[in-house]
Design a protein around this motif. Sequence first.
Motif, PDB file in Angstrom:
ATOM      1  N   PHE B  69       0.834  -1.212   0.000  1.00 29.44           N
ATOM      2  CA  PHE B  69       0.000   0.000   0.000  1.00 29.44           C
ATOM      3  C   PHE B  69       0.864   1.255   0.000  1.00 29.44           C
ATOM      4  CE2 PHE B  69      -2.987  -3.074   1.974  1.00 29.44           C
ATOM      5  CZ  PHE B  69      -3.932  -3.051   0.959  1.00 29.44           C
ATOM      6  N   GLY B  70       1.953   1.209  -0.766  1.00 30.88           N
ATOM      7  CA  GLY B  70       2.791   2.390  -0.928  1.00 30.88           C
ATOM      8  C   GLY B  70       3.744   2.670   0.218  1.00 30.88           C
ATOM      9  N   SER B  71       3.683   1.866   1.310  1.00 35.18           N
ATOM     10  CA  SER B  71       4.642   2.103   2.397  1.00 35.18           C
ATOM     11  C   SER B  71       5.580   0.914   2.527  1.00 35.18           C
ATOM     12  CB  SER B  71       3.951   2.306   3.747  1.00 35.18           C
ATOM     13  OG  SER B  71       2.616   2.568   3.608  1.00 35.18           O
ATOM     14  N   LYS B  72       6.557   1.088   3.411  1.00 31.64           N
ATOM     15  CA  LYS B  72       7.455  -0.025   3.682  1.00 31.64           C
ATOM     16  C   LYS B  72       6.668  -1.147   4.365  1.00 31.64           C
ATOM     17  CE  LYS B  72      11.762   2.453   4.069  1.00 31.64           C
ATOM     18  NZ  LYS B  72      12.526   3.311   4.976  1.00 31.64           N
ATOM     19  N   PRO B  73       7.042  -2.414   4.084  1.00 27.40           N
ATOM     20  CA  PRO B  73       6.280  -3.541   4.654  1.00 27.40           C
ATOM     21  C   PRO B  73       6.114  -3.452   6.168  1.00 27.40           C
ATOM     22  CG  PRO B  73       7.830  -4.350   3.038  1.00 27.40           C
ATOM     23  CD  PRO B  73       8.103  -2.882   3.177  1.00 27.40           C
ATOM     24  N   LYS B  74       7.166  -3.053   6.886  1.00 27.49           N
ATOM     25  CA  LYS B  74       7.063  -3.017   8.348  1.00 27.49           C
ATOM     26  C   LYS B  74       6.000  -2.031   8.811  1.00 27.49           C
ATOM     27  CE  LYS B  74      11.477  -4.645  10.044  1.00 27.49           C
ATOM     28  NZ  LYS B  74      12.777  -4.331  10.600  1.00 27.49           N
ATOM     29  N   GLU B  75       5.864  -0.925   8.054  1.00 30.49           N
ATOM     30  CA  GLU B  75       4.880   0.080   8.450  1.00 30.49           C
ATOM     31  C   GLU B  75       3.459  -0.345   8.094  1.00 30.49           C
ATOM     32  OE1 GLU B  75       6.527   3.411   6.404  1.00 30.49           O
ATOM     33  OE2 GLU B  75       8.343   3.304   7.640  1.00 30.49           O
ATOM     34  N   ALA B  76       3.353  -1.205   7.089  1.00 25.32           N
ATOM     35  CA  ALA B  76       2.017  -1.609   6.640  1.00 25.32           C
ATOM     36  C   ALA B  76       1.579  -2.939   7.249  1.00 25.32           C
ATOM     37  CB  ALA B  76       2.011  -1.708   5.121  1.00 25.32           C
ATOM     38  N   ARG B  77       2.409  -3.463   8.157  1.00 26.87           N
ATOM     39  CA  ARG B  77       2.162  -4.789   8.714  1.00 26.87           C
ATOM     40  C   ARG B  77       0.748  -5.003   9.232  1.00 26.87           C
ATOM     41  NH1 ARG B  77       7.387  -6.306  12.232  1.00 26.87           N
ATOM     42  NH2 ARG B  77       8.501  -7.296  10.525  1.00 26.87           N
ATOM     43  N   LEU B  78       0.232  -3.995   9.936  1.00 26.91           N
ATOM     44  CA  LEU B  78      -1.074  -4.183  10.563  1.00 26.91           C
ATOM     45  C   LEU B  78      -2.195  -4.289   9.535  1.00 26.91           C
ATOM     46  CD1 LEU B  78      -0.756  -1.911  13.715  1.00 26.91           C
ATOM     47  CD2 LEU B  78      -0.593  -4.390  13.564  1.00 26.91           C
ATOM     48  N   ARG B  79      -1.891  -3.967   8.262  1.00 25.85           N
ATOM     49  CA  ARG B  79      -2.932  -4.099   7.234  1.00 25.85           C
ATOM     50  C   ARG B  79      -2.895  -5.480   6.587  1.00 25.85           C
ATOM     51  NH1 ARG B  79      -3.360   1.080   3.464  1.00 25.85           N
ATOM     52  NH2 ARG B  79      -5.307   0.008   2.972  1.00 25.85           N
ATOM     53  N   ILE B  80      -1.971  -6.321   7.035  1.00 25.44           N
ATOM     54  CA  ILE B  80      -1.882  -7.675   6.476  1.00 25.44           C
ATOM     55  C   ILE B  80      -2.399  -8.681   7.504  1.00 25.44           C
ATOM     56  CG2 ILE B  80      -0.336  -9.464   5.617  1.00 25.44           C
ATOM     57  CD1 ILE B  80       1.541  -7.309   4.663  1.00 25.44           C
ATOM     58  N   SER B  81      -3.301  -9.563   7.055  1.00 26.23           N
ATOM     59  CA  SER B  81      -3.746 -10.673   7.891  1.00 26.23           C
ATOM     60  C   SER B  81      -2.983 -11.902   7.432  1.00 26.23           C
ATOM     61  CB  SER B  81      -5.244 -10.907   7.714  1.00 26.23           C
ATOM     62  OG  SER B  81      -5.952  -9.795   8.202  1.00 26.23           O
ATOM     63  N   TYR B  82      -2.291 -12.549   8.361  1.00 25.22           N
ATOM     64  CA  TYR B  82      -1.368 -13.608   7.970  1.00 25.22           C
ATOM     65  C   TYR B  82      -1.769 -14.950   8.575  1.00 25.22           C
ATOM     66  CZ  TYR B  82       3.109 -16.138   7.787  1.00 25.22           C
ATOM     67  OH  TYR B  82       4.097 -17.069   7.587  1.00 25.22           O
ATOM     68  N   VAL B  83      -1.800 -15.978   7.731  1.00 20.61           N
ATOM     69  CA  VAL B  83      -2.094 -17.341   8.182  1.00 20.61           C
ATOM     70  C   VAL B  83      -0.863 -18.209   7.929  1.00 20.61           C
ATOM     71  CG1 VAL B  83      -3.625 -19.335   7.957  1.00 20.61           C
ATOM     72  CG2 VAL B  83      -4.498 -17.029   7.496  1.00 20.61           C
ATOM     73  N   PRO B  84      -0.072 -18.483   8.975  1.00 20.51           N
ATOM     74  CA  PRO B  84       1.135 -19.291   8.762  1.00 20.51           C
ATOM     75  C   PRO B  84       0.795 -20.775   8.620  1.00 20.51           C
ATOM     76  CG  PRO B  84       0.976 -18.614  11.048  1.00 20.51           C
ATOM     77  CD  PRO B  84      -0.223 -18.055  10.351  1.00 20.51           C
ATOM     78  N   GLN B  85       1.792 -21.580   8.276  1.00 18.93           N
ATOM     79  CA  GLN B  85       1.590 -23.027   8.203  1.00 18.93           C
ATOM     80  C   GLN B  85       1.262 -23.541   9.590  1.00 18.93           C
ATOM     81  OE1 GLN B  85       4.714 -25.254   6.338  1.00 18.93           O
ATOM     82  NE2 GLN B  85       5.094 -23.657   4.831  1.00 18.93           N
ATOM     83  N   TYR B  86       0.246 -24.392   9.692  1.00 21.93           N
ATOM     84  CA  TYR B  86      -0.168 -24.754  11.053  1.00 21.93           C
ATOM     85  C   TYR B  86       0.652 -25.888  11.638  1.00 21.93           C
ATOM     86  CZ  TYR B  86      -2.820 -29.142  11.094  1.00 21.93           C
ATOM     87  OH  TYR B  86      -3.179 -30.446  11.101  1.00 21.93           O
ATOM     88  N   ALA B  87       1.426 -26.558  10.792  1.00 18.50           N
ATOM     89  CA  ALA B  87       2.230 -27.691  11.271  1.00 18.50           C
ATOM     90  C   ALA B  87       3.241 -27.265  12.325  1.00 18.50           C
ATOM     91  CB  ALA B  87       2.945 -28.334  10.094  1.00 18.50           C
ATOM     92  N   GLN B  88       3.574 -25.966  12.377  1.00 25.28           N
ATOM     93  CA  GLN B  88       4.629 -25.525  13.280  1.00 25.28           C
ATOM     94  C   GLN B  88       4.172 -25.413  14.740  1.00 25.28           C
ATOM     95  OE1 GLN B  88       5.746 -21.522  12.344  1.00 25.28           O
ATOM     96  NE2 GLN B  88       3.692 -20.778  12.347  1.00 25.28           N
ATOM     97  N   TYR B  89       2.867 -25.646  15.027  1.00 21.73           N
ATOM     98  CA  TYR B  89       2.413 -25.408  16.391  1.00 21.73           C
ATOM     99  C   TYR B  89       2.635 -26.587  17.308  1.00 21.73           C
ATOM    100  CZ  TYR B  89       0.740 -21.129  14.642  1.00 21.73           C
ATOM    101  OH  TYR B  89       0.723 -19.895  14.081  1.00 21.73           O
ATOM    102  N   ASP B  90       2.963 -26.265  18.551  1.00 19.68           N
ATOM    103  CA  ASP B  90       3.158 -27.239  19.599  1.00 19.68           C
ATOM    104  C   ASP B  90       1.781 -27.790  19.976  1.00 19.68           C
ATOM    105  OD1 ASP B  90       3.556 -28.591  21.899  1.00 19.68           O
ATOM    106  OD2 ASP B  90       4.406 -26.925  23.032  1.00 19.68           O
ATOM    107  N   SER B  91       1.568 -29.089  19.730  1.00 13.39           N
ATOM    108  CA  SER B  91       0.227 -29.639  19.944  1.00 13.39           C
ATOM    109  C   SER B  91      -0.116 -29.772  21.426  1.00 13.39           C
ATOM    110  CB  SER B  91       0.104 -31.004  19.255  1.00 13.39           C
ATOM    111  OG  SER B  91       1.072 -31.862  19.801  1.00 13.39           O
TER     112      SER B  91
END
Lengths: 283, 255
Positions: B69-91
Amino acid sequence: MSEFLITLFDPNIYFFRYALLTGIFASLPFGIIGTLVVVRRISYIAGAISHCVLGGIGLGLYLEKAKGITWFGPIQGAVLASLLAALILALVSRHARQREDSVIGALWAVGMATGLLFIAKTPGYVDPMSYLFGNILLVSRSDFFFVLVLDVVVLGLVGVFYHKFLAVCFDEEFARLRGLRTGWIYLLLLCLTALTIVLLVRVVGIILVIALLTLPAAVAGNFSRNILQMMLLAVLFCAGFVVTGLGVSFTLDLPSGPIIIIVAATVYLFTLLGGRMLTVMKK
Amino acid sequence: MIRDLQKSAVSIHGVTFSYDTRAVLVDVNLDIASLDSICVVGPNGGGKTTLIKLILGLLTPNTGTVHVFGSKPKEARLRISYVPQYAQYDSQFPISVMEVVCMGRLGQSFTGRYSKEDREQALEALAETHLVDIAARPFSSISGGQRQRVLIARALASRGDILILDEPTANIDHESEVKFFDLLGKLNQRMTIIMVTHEVGFASTFFKRIACVNKAVKIHPTSALTGDLIREIYGGDLQMIRHDHCCSGKGHSHE
């Protein structure tokens, strides 16, 4: 058992009451921080910090006895060394993760080595055994005061930033993406762990620290649906282990630190076996 | 110029990235418009996750620029919803579904405490992913498909404008997958969707565009996805199941 109670309320034997009270009040930070250490899986980091404590104790003894510096004793040395170790480990985890393993091993050994060197240069006989294996019966009034301060600090910080600690333990990357300064929260967690370890060294000694930090939390983890429950249960289990251990060590006339650990490990083993049997029976 | 940048959700120009000396991405150019849906495919080690991490600002490119959105990624972070791979979670981690979803609302207050509004947003995200019934259940006790949806709900709770998903279909069965793409379709009306996968077959029916990542990034409209193209991406023959392909006059369909 009755002899244990008589001794406990004997007005002349104050050190036993101190030991018991210290054990009970110290269970608060042990259970809370122990839970975070267990779910974040950093017990080996706690181990490295605890062994660095000997370096600080050695430095404190040396400065106090060889150089006559009265304001810097073993306890100040221990606090300084543990916080320094926490800072180094937080920096390594952030900037050189692939080397984390080696650094933990190096800190672990160097902490012990410097401690023993300082003790060798300290005049008079110092018995490292009480630092390595702890002796809760030696706790003093000032130790008890330190416990109370740590209770307030740990309860306050973890209470206020509970959700941030939880997020960093569960999914640090996601927490960072939500704008949390995860590096600082992790450093804070390690510093609280360090202070808790200094206290633990007093109770069970350097070598047994990891056991009393992680076993109550590990037992609690089997019965908990969330971290808050796990913390509360870990505190109760920890207090139970310390009180039972003290009672047993008094009755059988054996050193308290190892007895406390054996009690904790036995309960852990039974909960593991019990859990196993339940899952088998369900099937 | 700034106006142009704001039209695009993500714009990547001349980006090169390497871990130590191993070049992972070379001279990457990619523009993703608002409300676009793009599927990132490619072999393992080809740079898919690296590309995502550059957009999230978790990595910094060696050369070139990344803008969100025209800014640096770190500044626009809160506008991104992120779904990581779920395999990494401690069951074994003791945490409830609701607590996980609430994490999408972190970063709104100094102490990290959740306000009433935070909880409402979390509940809304749970409703959107049909998880309200299991909100109180422990995260460790639910099925793989449900966990996947919990992570999506957590991402939705943060109310971003871009939804980034990393290998979300890796551990779910076909029925859940169909529902999953229904949900993505709805979300695409208000969010830009970027999804990483190594399965190309089904991707063609939902996404508007495909980005093939293997050191370089090439963009294809989904209609152009053919066997030749897949050979080019993966560097060899491999069998592909075309879910949209009709075998007989009557047709066979996975719908």
